[in-house]
Design an enzyme around this catalytic site. Sequence first.
Site, PDB file in Angstrom:
ATOM      1  N   TYR A  85       0.830  -1.210   0.000  1.00 34.48           N
ATOM      2  CA  TYR A  85       0.000   0.000   0.000  1.00 34.48           C
ATOM      3  C   TYR A  85       0.861   1.255   0.000  1.00 34.48           C
ATOM      4  CZ  TYR A  85      -3.118   3.599   1.803  1.00 34.48           C
ATOM      5  OH  TYR A  85      -3.827   4.751   1.982  1.00 34.48           O
ATOM      6  N   HIS A 115      -3.763  16.955  -2.979  1.00 35.96           N
ATOM      7  CA  HIS A 115      -4.165  17.131  -1.582  1.00 35.96           C
ATOM      8  C   HIS A 115      -3.903  18.549  -1.065  1.00 35.96           C
ATOM      9  CE1 HIS A 115      -4.680  12.888  -1.789  1.00 35.96           C
ATOM     10  NE2 HIS A 115      -4.784  12.688  -0.484  1.00 35.96           N
ATOM     11  N   ASN A 228       1.057  12.643   5.877  1.00 29.25           N
ATOM     12  CA  ASN A 228       0.169  11.854   6.736  1.00 29.25           C
ATOM     13  C   ASN A 228       0.601  12.001   8.191  1.00 29.25           C
ATOM     14  OD1 ASN A 228      -1.844  10.093   7.465  1.00 29.25           O
ATOM     15  ND2 ASN A 228      -1.355   8.628   5.840  1.00 29.25           N
ATOM     16  N   TYR A 316     -18.008  33.660  45.978  1.00 27.92           N
ATOM     17  CA  TYR A 316     -17.373  32.469  45.396  1.00 27.92           C
ATOM     18  C   TYR A 316     -16.227  32.843  44.461  1.00 27.92           C
ATOM     19  CZ  TYR A 316     -21.347  29.616  46.943  1.00 27.92           C
ATOM     20  OH  TYR A 316     -22.276  28.968  47.693  1.00 27.92           O
ATOM     21  N   ARG A 319     -13.203  33.302  47.096  1.00 20.92           N
ATOM     22  CA  ARG A 319     -12.780  32.223  47.989  1.00 20.92           C
ATOM     23  C   ARG A 319     -12.718  30.865  47.293  1.00 20.92           C
ATOM     24  NH1 ARG A 319     -17.865  29.974  51.004  1.00 20.92           N
ATOM     25  NH2 ARG A 319     -19.448  31.515  50.493  1.00 20.92           N
ATOM     26  N   PHE A 365      -2.544   7.908  12.342  1.00 23.49           N
ATOM     27  CA  PHE A 365      -2.779   9.242  11.780  1.00 23.49           C
ATOM     28  C   PHE A 365      -4.022   9.904  12.357  1.00 23.49           C
ATOM     29  CE2 PHE A 365      -4.649   6.001   9.015  1.00 23.49           C
ATOM     30  CZ  PHE A 365      -5.996   6.325   9.131  1.00 23.49           C
ATOM     31  N   GLU A 450     -12.628   7.034   4.627  1.00 22.79           N
ATOM     32  CA  GLU A 450     -12.279   7.706   5.880  1.00 22.79           C
ATOM     33  C   GLU A 450     -13.594   8.134   6.517  1.00 22.79           C
ATOM     34  OE1 GLU A 450      -9.792  10.713   4.265  1.00 22.79           O
ATOM     35  OE2 GLU A 450      -8.240   9.290   3.664  1.00 22.79           O
TER      36      GLU A 450
END
Length: 1207
Positions: A85, A115, A228, A316, A319, A365, A450
């Site tokens: 791959y 990309h 990646n 509040y 303190r 990734f 994905e």
Amino acid sequence: MPRFTVHIRDEWLTVPCRDTSNTIRFLGHEALKRYMKNKPDNGGLTSVKDRRFVVRRCQGLGLLDADDTIEDVLEDNDFVELVVYGITTGFGKFARTVIPVSKLKELQENLVRSHSAGVGNPLSPERTRMLLALRINVLAKGHSGVSLETLHAMIQAFNASCLSFVPEKGTVGASGDLAPLSHLALGLMGEGRMWSPKSGWADAKYVLEAHGLKPISLKPKEGLALINGTQMITSLGAEAVERAQAIAQQADIIAALTLEVLKGTTKAFDSDIHMLRPHPGQIEVAQRFRSLLDSDHHPSQIAESHRFCDRVQDAYTMRCCPQVHGVVNDTINFVQNIINTEINSATDNPMVFAERGETISGGNFHGEYPAKALDFLTIAVHELASISERRIERLCNPSLSELPAFLVNDGGLNSGFMIAHCTAAALVSENKVLCHPSSVDSLSTSAATEDHVSMGGWAARKALRVVEHVEQVLAIELLAACQGIEFLRPLRTTTPLEKVYELVRSVVKPWIKDRFMSPDIEAVHRLLLDQKASAKSSQHKHYSSPQFSTFKWFMAFGAIFIIKKHNNSFRMSLWTLLVIIPVCASSPLSAETSKAKGPAVESRCSGRACNPRMGNLAQGRVLSTQSVCGSNSSEPYCFYKQAAANREPSCVPAKCSKCNSAVPSQAHPPSAMIDSSFRYPDTWWQSAEGVQEETLQLDLETQFLLTHLILVFRSPRPAAMVLERSQDRGRTWRALRYFARDCEGAFGLAEGSQVGESGATCTSKYSGAFPCTRGEVIYRALSPWHSVDPYGAAAQDQLMITNLRVRLLQRQSCPCQAKHTDAAVLPTDHYAIYDFIVKGSCLCNGHADHCLPARGYKPSQQKPNNMVHGKCVCRHNTAGDHCERCAPLYNDQPWQAANGIIGTPHECQKCKCNGHAQSCHFSRGLWLASGRRSGGVCDDCRDNTEGWHCQNCKKGFFRDPSRPKTAPDSCKPCSCHPVGSLLSGGSTLCNPSSGECTCKPGVGGPRCDSCMLGYWGLHEYGCRPCDCTGDCDPYTGDCISGSDVEVFYTATGHMGHSSNNSEMALFRVEELFSALHHSEKCECVEVTLASPKLFCAAEYDYVLVVRVMSAHDRGSHAEVEVKVKKVLRQNPRMKIQRGSVSLYPESWTIQGCTCPILNPGSEYVVAGHEDWKTGRLMVNTKSLVKPWKPNLGRKILHILRKDCSYW
């Protein structure tokens, strides 16, 4: 004969297999041979042997283990595929599309180009530089499959600050930050745009040429390796975490200042309250507030002005700061750990494992970890702005603050902080929307390949926006608090908070009337960004916080160097050490940073605990063993090696060689264990053949701290071994850890159970025979490290060593030996170790950051650059080889080790010797008598001075009022007449403040050198009275008339003597000072019955139950008559009985106070100290005075018996 169909690229091949006991790897090789034979150019392949591949089923695409046998995993006529791959296929949805060899380079380039689809404004050069540095760091880990050539090209671009155009939008956080990292890689390829300090924004090709760089030429897998990962998320996340940590610390300072302005109480920050809910962040914030508002060390006039007000408790927002700010601090630390891990992780896909010869697709990734963490950070840090906005409201609202409306005079004509508060409210409201977690959203992308993403890029960007809004809101609060102080003047707050006020006023003037406010907010925001508020207050605080500086490291415009470890490793595998070295002159940005910091570099020990760097204690020293192979003659040996991991070993035949200590190339001495594992990875020590037991011992020249021991074995790890240490140079030894495959059988110990007082345990974790080589044994001295103060007594006892010994007690054989018939006769009965790494540091008790060679150090033949030495270069006014005592002139308080948890340095305090002594010593009696404020006694006072602090002139000397008290000539000898003045110890007496002499009867004059009016005849007993109705001649005694007397004494200067009487009268008036006449000076601090440890640590001389009968002002002191009803405890040397005794409130005579409160007619429990000089029972601000209650008495008796162990 079984047959299998194998798909390789565009070919389907039938592969017969005669012997199905062969492995899947064999099937792959056979298929490749047939494929190359059918192709004219061998299909672009060079050889079958060097080719790496993955075999998977065609049906279901399940991966097959290359070491499995064919008959175990395949049936006859099964279909399989050979493919890698990212190298021979497309990506994402196209992962099943095979790419021809001739198109592989184009595949990688097309990947980066397609990309690069981000939008929006570009990242700043600083953030892009961080992005590039983190990407280099990932590739350097050696699991990405990039060449050294490509990696070096990226490093050169980093060092030249050639930074690509990277749009900030476009990443969904899985598969990594594809779009931003593609833009980053596109510029390195010479396409798109780039920026550098020399060229500014220009075409990438020309920017690279201008710096003498060439565009990157991508090789197979490299395009995917460059794009990646999660570096976009982590680079922005690292900046967000660092800024969040800085503003969280400064938020405590700002809130403390607001509390002072609103006249709040500090009781809510009492340590006992927070120990009942011991969250680390809450405890730290409460301690920080106590340090900032400490009235003992930094008196606050504002606090004193409302000490006796009737307010019970604060709102509040004041303190509850430890609880609200505390969880923010804890969250930041949690997120910091995740970001640190992510920065230093391999986040590629697929991952290359060169040692195993495999390329595996995984999911590292995915950005879910940093995305979730940064969403958590956003939610937490927003709370600082939310609570700050409410405090701004209290400052601006006159009904809540008792200050002018909106903090300005002439309200109506001036609006003051009205709209500044609106701005803060708007920012807080915007943050509420930004706090919606981005990581809860996911949109499927890449054609459902994905199908789950993290949206981490948006999580990181909005985290930065929220942190910026928090900084701006706190800047407004800081401006408002400083403006509030203007209305409380001339009262002053504590010293550290006054420093913060002065810092703000150095850039912003007080708000007298309305003016353009935005620049003021921006100026204070810049102070907070630069952390100047922390720096100012930390000069006076008793704590420090570690700084998360990952982002600053990469912003330093430094240089990166890559050091290769294995020169003969697989070309796609890179095991590296990444070194970042800041270079100030490498770019204009760095030069500006350098100028801002100034010429002086602040020590790491400045205002905080510190420690020398960690290192390998064994390096540069002698490691001894009982035996060495080949010491007498050449000695054969064999060893086994296997390639598989995390499963049953795949064995290869044993490799054999010879060992001869006389031949350097065949020698394996003990020194090989402690050489550099990076420079010499394949050197080892080996014992003599046939030894059953072996001992390795490291002798150190002084005391060191041990944190880790790491052993990397070449032989199988021992079936039993013991790690021991000595703290007395080898006289006695104590076991630290037992290691055994069978703890019960080897040592008679249960797994994990502690042994005796040493607390040593036995573990089987590191005693397996597999792996047969490079098996590790790891010992951690403190685990978890953050639960113990590393400088405390318990940790020092656990960590301190002078000698370290490892006893190897039982060998075990490699499992591979059982698989070979002739293995029994092979010489494998020995121990062999690659690395003996003793991680530790110089023992400095938190008071040094650097060490020098100690006495007794004997260097070995090796001279490492990173040697860990043993003599501390002490800071914090300490001295000694280990900073174990205070420096000679710094013994005013008892020595303490620094606090390694909260960073308090516990600096030694200088004695007050007024410049007249070179050393002092600590007196515990004086320390207790002073209420634990000062215990230093000066040694050998010089310059005619004396006293605990050399504050008085010796008898026969007086203080010259015209000279400073510290001047060496400030004490002048008395110039008194030896006959007319009184003598003491052979010296004449004079007034120590004026030098006037003490005359004998009838003698007068500044030097006592003449008779007074009505006296005559100066001699050793003084002057005689005149026998006349008037005066007489001072020399002869003859009577003289009145006019003659006046003329005579005017001439001799006697008439001025009366001025001395008036001065003495004034002196007596000061001496008769009574505290009851000056009650406005009182500073009463109530001592609470805190934890039993604190009560016992006070070491009270007496604990009584008394009834107050009366109180008397004696002028120079006060006495309180009490009736002792019960003696709960007294020092053995004291004899207090029931009945009437006197208590002496020390604060009445020293400070003019009438506290602690002792009302006549009331009953109290009183615990205090005895004045060791006078025997008086003293009551001071350190004493415990509580109204008597039966349950209080029972509680104190329980503490005295159980915790203080007095009975």
